[in-house]
Motif scaffolding. Structure first.
Motif, PDB file in Angstrom:
ATOM      1  N   TYR A 134      66.893 -64.365 -11.431  1.00 50.11           N
ATOM      2  CA  TYR A 134      66.035 -64.407 -10.240  1.00 50.11           C
ATOM      3  C   TYR A 134      66.796 -63.874  -9.025  1.00 50.11           C
ATOM      4  O   TYR A 134      68.003 -64.089  -8.876  1.00 50.11           O
ATOM      5  N   HIS A 135      66.064 -63.194  -8.128  1.00 48.27           N
ATOM      6  CA  HIS A 135      66.699 -62.637  -6.940  1.00 48.27           C
ATOM      7  C   HIS A 135      65.689 -62.542  -5.800  1.00 48.27           C
ATOM      8  O   HIS A 135      64.529 -62.163  -5.997  1.00 48.27           O
ATOM      9  N   ALA A 136      66.142 -62.919  -4.619  1.00 42.38           N
ATOM     10  CA  ALA A 136      65.373 -62.724  -3.388  1.00 42.38           C
ATOM     11  C   ALA A 136      66.362 -62.416  -2.275  1.00 42.38           C
ATOM     12  O   ALA A 136      67.513 -62.863  -2.318  1.00 42.38           O
ATOM     13  N   GLU A 137      65.919 -61.649  -1.302  1.00 40.81           N
ATOM     14  CA  GLU A 137      66.807 -61.262  -0.213  1.00 40.81           C
ATOM     15  C   GLU A 137      66.038 -61.245   1.099  1.00 40.81           C
ATOM     16  O   GLU A 137      64.883 -60.804   1.153  1.00 40.81           O
ATOM     17  N   PHE A 138      66.685 -61.735   2.154  1.00 37.23           N
ATOM     18  CA  PHE A 138      66.082 -61.782   3.480  1.00 37.23           C
ATOM     19  C   PHE A 138      67.031 -61.158   4.493  1.00 37.23           C
ATOM     20  O   PHE A 138      68.253 -61.185   4.318  1.00 37.23           O
TER      21      PHE A 138
ATOM     22  N   VAL B 251      63.238 -58.929   2.463  1.00 41.65           N
ATOM     23  CA  VAL B 251      63.676 -57.613   2.016  1.00 41.65           C
ATOM     24  C   VAL B 251      63.145 -57.354   0.614  1.00 41.65           C
ATOM     25  O   VAL B 251      62.570 -56.317   0.316  1.00 41.65           O
ATOM     26  N   SER B 252      63.346 -58.335  -0.267  1.00 41.00           N
ATOM     27  CA  SER B 252      62.803 -58.282  -1.627  1.00 41.00           C
ATOM     28  C   SER B 252      62.686 -59.708  -2.138  1.00 41.00           C
ATOM     29  O   SER B 252      63.456 -60.584  -1.737  1.00 41.00           O
ATOM     30  N   MET B 253      61.715 -59.921  -3.018  1.00 42.45           N
ATOM     31  CA  MET B 253      61.519 -61.279  -3.531  1.00 42.45           C
ATOM     32  C   MET B 253      60.754 -61.231  -4.841  1.00 42.45           C
ATOM     33  O   MET B 253      59.644 -60.681  -4.903  1.00 42.45           O
ATOM     34  N   ASP B 254      61.343 -61.786  -5.897  1.00 43.69           N
ATOM     35  CA  ASP B 254      60.647 -61.947  -7.170  1.00 43.69           C
ATOM     36  C   ASP B 254      59.668 -63.110  -7.045  1.00 43.69           C
ATOM     37  O   ASP B 254      59.975 -64.122  -6.408  1.00 43.69           O
TER      38      ASP B 254
END
Length: 399
Positions: free
Chosen positions: A188-192, A231-234
């Motif tokens: 899992y990956h998410a970025e802010f 920025v990106s979020m699963d």
């Protein structure tokens, strides 16, 4: 195996005492094989990295797990109590599992860590805390063994709630470990991204600046950083965006991620606790109690006290005296009221009070056991909460 050794009297049709001794020796032998593997890991990592493996959270928690087993082995040799292994080994296992959630890579030491006094300071502090862990395990065993789970008086209900709360806290830690492994396994990956104001005194241009920093999540973002952008979020469980934003006073770029981690730990820990309650249909402590019925409460109380009495002078040397020597070498001062230093002092003062009450006031039994449990919870906050939540000179340990 230790559980089998202490419950054998109930189902062994031949010689219960021989059964207990045989399984105790077998369990102890397997424990020795376990500590041998940990020592081999410790030595090989030391050779590979070029420095003693105690410089970050993964290495230190692994060292603490190893030291807990060393402390248990010493106590076992002295008292020959198989019951101590029933709780002491799971504590070491949880500490080792907690270590595994951090990055494993061996990295070069920063200048402040390149000193032999660091090796002495961290190793002896870990050994002292390991004896506190054994004292915690046997203290909790004493409480579960002696609490009247069918009692209705105010004192008895308070004791039941205290034991259950301690078990709940342990399950919250297990929940944190489980959630990290689960979502790491799912990749899992998410970025802010978040705008951060750099004060003039911290800026190279001596002017207030605004920079953009990114923060990565490995747990699904129930809480996102305050005033940040995705920025990106699963997606997770069909959820496409964070449910909440961190409070405005949580300004640090990592504050939202830390709050998110705490939220997940409590969610998984609560689910674990109430699932077990639903399956067992009674307090978890009441379900564990029959396993401990053959143990002498006085022996458990004595082992808990002796473990802490052994650990206290070692902790005093490692966490205070040797630490101050290293601090003077690294930062040219013996004491600076850094958060980690303050909490190490709090731990030392707490166990000083414990020993004072035990020796001068005769606090034994449940009072002494509650202090041993509370003391180790303070130790764990010092290791976990201070390293990962409160910023300070020891923040390198939370990498």
């Amino acid at each position: 195996m230790f559980v089998i050794s202490i419950t054998g009297k109930k189902w062994s049709n031949r010689d219960p005492e021989a059964h207990m001794k045989r399984w105790s020796r077998f369990a102890f032998g397997v424990t020795v094989l376990g500590i041998a593997s940990q020592i081999i890991y410790f030595i090989t990592r030391w050779i590979y990295s070029g420095h003693i493996p105690n410089a970050n959270m993964f290495e230190f928690m692994t060292l603490l797990s190893m030291m807990i087993i060393v402390g248990f082995i010493i106590i076992y040799i002295i008292y020959r109590s198989a019951g101590t292994g029933v709780f002491a080994l799971p504590v070491a296992f949880i500490v080792q599992a907690y270590a595994m959630v951090f990055p494993w890579e061996a990295e070069p030491l920063i200048p402040a860590l390149q000193d032999n006094w660091l090796k002495i300071h961290v190793t002896t502090a870990a050994l002292g805390e390991a004896f506190f862990a054994v004292g915690f395990a046997t203290g909790l065993m004493y409480l579960i063994r002696t609490v009247n789970f069918s009692g209705t008086s105010k004192k008895e209900r308070r004791s039941i709630k205290g034991v259950e709360f301690t078990i709940f806290v342990i399950l919250v830690v297990v929940g944190f470990i489980g959630s990290v492994f689960l979502f790491n396994g799912m990749d899992y990956h998410a970025e802010f991204s978040k705008d951060v104001i750099v004060p003039a005194e911290e800026s190279e241009l001596e002017l207030e600046q605004v920079t953009t920093e990114n923060v990565e999540y490995t747990l699904p973002p129930i809480v996102k950083p305050y005033n940040s952008e995705i920025v990106s979020m699963d997606s997770y469980f069909g959820i496409q965006k964070p449910l909440f934003e961190a409070p405005f006073w949580m300004q640090g770029v990592n504050a939202g991620r830390k709050l998110n981690t705490v939220v997940w730990a409590f969610i998984i820990g609560t689910l674990l606790y109430y699932t077990l309650r639903l399956i067992l249909r009674k307090p978890i402590g009441a379900s564990i109690q029959p396993i401990l019925n053959d143990l002498d409460p006085d022996d458990l109380d004595e082992i808990s006290y002796r473990s802490i009495a052994l650990g206290f002078p070692i902790f005093t040397l490692g966490a205070l005296i040797f630490a101050m020597i290293w601090a003077h070498i690294a930062w040219e001062r013996f004491w600076g009221w850094d958060p980690k230093e303050v909490w190490a002092l709090i731990v030392w003062l707490f166990y000083s009070v414990y020993l004072h009450l035990r020796l001068s006031r005769g606090w034994q039994g449940s009072k002494s056991s509650w202090l041993s449990v509370i003391g180790f919870l303070i130790v764990m906050f010092t290791l976990v909460g201070v390293n990962l939540v409160i910023a300070g000179l020891h923040s390198y340990a939370g990498v």
